[in-house]
Design a protein around this motif. Structure first.
Motif, PDB file in Angstrom:
ATOM      1  N   GLU A 286     -19.877  19.749 -19.077  1.00 36.35           N
ATOM      2  CA  GLU A 286     -19.371  19.146 -17.853  1.00 36.35           C
ATOM      3  C   GLU A 286     -18.162  19.932 -17.363  1.00 36.35           C
ATOM      4  N   GLY A 287     -17.614  19.502 -16.244  1.00 34.28           N
ATOM      5  CA  GLY A 287     -16.424  20.127 -15.692  1.00 34.28           C
ATOM      6  C   GLY A 287     -16.709  20.751 -14.344  1.00 34.28           C
ATOM      7  N   GLU A 288     -15.669  21.365 -13.763  1.00 36.80           N
ATOM      8  CA  GLU A 288     -15.812  22.040 -12.476  1.00 36.80           C
ATOM      9  C   GLU A 288     -16.824  23.188 -12.590  1.00 36.80           C
ATOM     10  N   ALA A 289     -17.764  23.234 -11.660  1.00 39.40           N
ATOM     11  CA  ALA A 289     -18.824  24.241 -11.712  1.00 39.40           C
ATOM     12  C   ALA A 289     -18.265  25.656 -11.765  1.00 39.40           C
ATOM     13  N   ARG A 290     -17.263  25.949 -10.931  1.00 36.54           N
ATOM     14  CA  ARG A 290     -16.743  27.323 -10.891  1.00 36.54           C
ATOM     15  C   ARG A 290     -15.969  27.657 -12.163  1.00 36.54           C
ATOM     16  N   GLU A 291     -15.322  26.680 -12.762  1.00 33.21           N
ATOM     17  CA  GLU A 291     -14.585  26.936 -13.999  1.00 33.21           C
ATOM     18  C   GLU A 291     -15.539  27.194 -15.159  1.00 33.21           C
ATOM     19  N   LEU A 292     -16.634  26.428 -15.218  1.00 36.42           N
ATOM     20  CA  LEU A 292     -17.634  26.669 -16.255  1.00 36.42           C
ATOM     21  C   LEU A 292     -18.269  28.045 -16.058  1.00 36.42           C
ATOM     22  N   ALA A 293     -18.509  28.415 -14.808  1.00 34.73           N
ATOM     23  CA  ALA A 293     -19.083  29.723 -14.525  1.00 34.73           C
ATOM     24  C   ALA A 293     -18.159  30.843 -14.988  1.00 34.73           C
ATOM     25  N   GLU A 294     -16.873  30.703 -14.754  1.00 31.80           N
ATOM     26  CA  GLU A 294     -15.916  31.721 -15.199  1.00 31.80           C
ATOM     27  C   GLU A 294     -15.960  31.886 -16.717  1.00 31.80           C
ATOM     28  N   ALA A 295     -16.032  30.750 -17.439  1.00 31.11           N
ATOM     29  CA  ALA A 295     -16.094  30.813 -18.900  1.00 31.11           C
ATOM     30  C   ALA A 295     -17.394  31.470 -19.359  1.00 31.11           C
ATOM     31  N   HIS A 296     -18.504  31.130 -18.698  1.00 31.96           N
ATOM     32  CA  HIS A 296     -19.791  31.700 -19.093  1.00 31.96           C
ATOM     33  C   HIS A 296     -19.891  33.178 -18.734  1.00 31.96           C
ATOM     34  N   ALA A 297     -19.268  33.594 -17.643  1.00 32.72           N
ATOM     35  CA  ALA A 297     -19.256  35.018 -17.295  1.00 32.72           C
ATOM     36  C   ALA A 297     -18.506  35.813 -18.364  1.00 32.72           C
TER      37      ALA A 297
END
Length: 429
Positions: A286-297
């Motif tokens: 869960e969490g902010e979509a863009r923040e999760l994307a940054e972590a996954h990148a």
């Protein structure tokens, strides 16, 4: 679990990722999973009720196994299915409308006067929180709509939103099952929530809860949502919970028949068969979509840096439900925003492609499941005069991907096990 062979392979990243998404959806198809969960049809009266994006498909599956049945289920506009006996009513999601309220009141009337020998089959799936709507106390539908809209725009986690919905509902939080007493209730649930707790799926219409009206009020304050006076008064009075030990719930059985983890594993098995290494990051992120994307990148780049030439492709899989805090007036959803943010952070890194889609086929309020990105996404956008960073700043991910022709739009999938995200990583060229 049966593995369905992929028609494409990891050397065709876009098609491969789309095929994995389709496999994840297929693993949660009610026509596959509902008949196996049904007992033999009882001899007495059977009433089928339910709500959610998968509920019409679930009712269709029930009638395929049992024949025509009496009842009514509520699904999202465009998600209806033909049934011989069960009536299908379509209503609005994610913000409820009058059609949903009228249908919910009809569902509750169907439960009046049932006896001990009767069975209520409750078909519950994600989306039911908005579709199964009958406000509690003196709260009006418009007042509940105001609360729901405010919470959805605030970036509040979906679990917290549904907790507040439950507090101000006359049907959620075990109230539907209590209304059916003394009939037996069998709830078949398709989970779209972290942890697959039946109390959280569609805000638990067949599961009691202890209630915490003070916490709901505090959450509204925390997310900047000013409750209408009727909501404020109802919560200040303590609400009206149906507690788990309520004797009216003594004849209720609930079974989760599809869940995010099972769909991720279906995709993982197929990817392994195709020669990929697989890492499942979790089914409840869960969490902010863009923040999760940054972590996954960052994770994808680190995994790629550790790969040697000739290593097999690595697939990172995850599920859950992200949120988006509105910062602009663009058109977007959490999956498309995740994909856009991922592309921006990756900056065209070679050998990394990804897909992010909602398994119900609807990302946010738009009839698009999500999007696919690859190393050429930013360059293609630039060639078309599109600015990914600017689109991200105003939450216009659907607009950006529509311009690129990179949207995934399967139409209603008639199921819902939340988000599906897959990042395919190959060694650097």
């Amino acid at each position: 679990m049966t593995v369905v062979s992929l028609s494409v392979d990891p050397t065709e990243p876009s098609g491969f990722l789309r095929a994995l998404f389709d496999l994840a959806v297929a693993a949660a198809d009610p026509m596959r999973i509902v008949p196996a969960a049904l007992p033999p049809r009882p001899a007495g009266r059977v009433v089928v009720v339910g709500a959610g994006k998968a509920s019409a498909r679930m009712a269709e599956a029930v009638e395929t196994a049992w024949g025509p049945c009496e009842g009514l289920v509520i699904t999202r506009y465009g998600h209806g299915r033909p049934c011989a006996g069960v009536e299908i009513v379509e209503a609005a999601h994610p913000v409820p409308d009058a059609a949903g309220e009228v249908a919910t009141r009809r569902v509750m009337r169907l439960l009046d006067g049932l006896g001990e020998d009767d069975l209520v089959l409750a078909l519950i799936s994600g989306g039911g929180s908005a579709l199964l709507v009958q406000p509690a106390g003196q709260i009006t539908l418009e007042e509940k709509r105001l609360v729901t809209s405010g919470l959805l725009a605030s970036g509040a986690p979906i679990g917290e939103i549904n907790g507040i919905r439950k507090e101000i509902s006359a049907v959620k939080g075990g109230r539907l099952a209590a209304a059916a007493f003394p009939a037996r209730v069998l709830g078949l649930l398709i989970s779209d929530v972290p942890g697959d707790n039946p109390a959280d799926i569609a805000s638990g219409p067949t599961v009691g809860y202890r209630g915490d009206a003070a916490r709901a009020l505090a959450a509204l304050t925390r997310w900047g949502v000013v409750p209408p006076p009727s909501v404020q008064a109802f919560l200040e009075a303590g609400g009206d919970p149906v507690r788990p030990d309520d004797p009216r719930l003594g004849r209720v059985e609930n079974a989760v028949i599809a869940a995010p983890a099972r769909s991720l594993e279906a995709a993982a098995e197929a990817a392994r068969e195709a020669g990929c290494a697989v890492e499942i990051l979790g089914d409840a992120l869960e969490g902010e979509a863009r923040e999760l994307a940054e972590a996954h990148a960052a994770l994808a780049l680190a995994r790629q840096a550790a790969m040697a030439p000739g290593d097999p492709p690595l697939l990172l899989l995850s599920g859950g439900e992200c949120t988006v805090t509105r910062r602009g007036d663009g058109v977007g959803g959490p999956n498309a925003e995740y994909a856009l943010a991922l592309a921006v952070v990756l900056e065209g890194a070679p050998g990394i492609d990804a897909i992010a889609c909602d398994t119900d086929g609807v990302d946010g309020a738009d009839e698009v499941a999500g999007a696919v990105i690859g190393p050429g996404t930013l360059a293609e956008a630039a060639a078309l005069g599109l600015d990914p960073a600017a689109a991200l700043a105003v939450n216009d991910s659907h607009g950006l991907f529509a311009g690129l022709g990179a949207q995934v739009a399967p139409g209603p999938t008639l199921t819902n096990v939340n988000d599906f995200r897959a990042i395919l990583i190959r060694p650097k060229p």
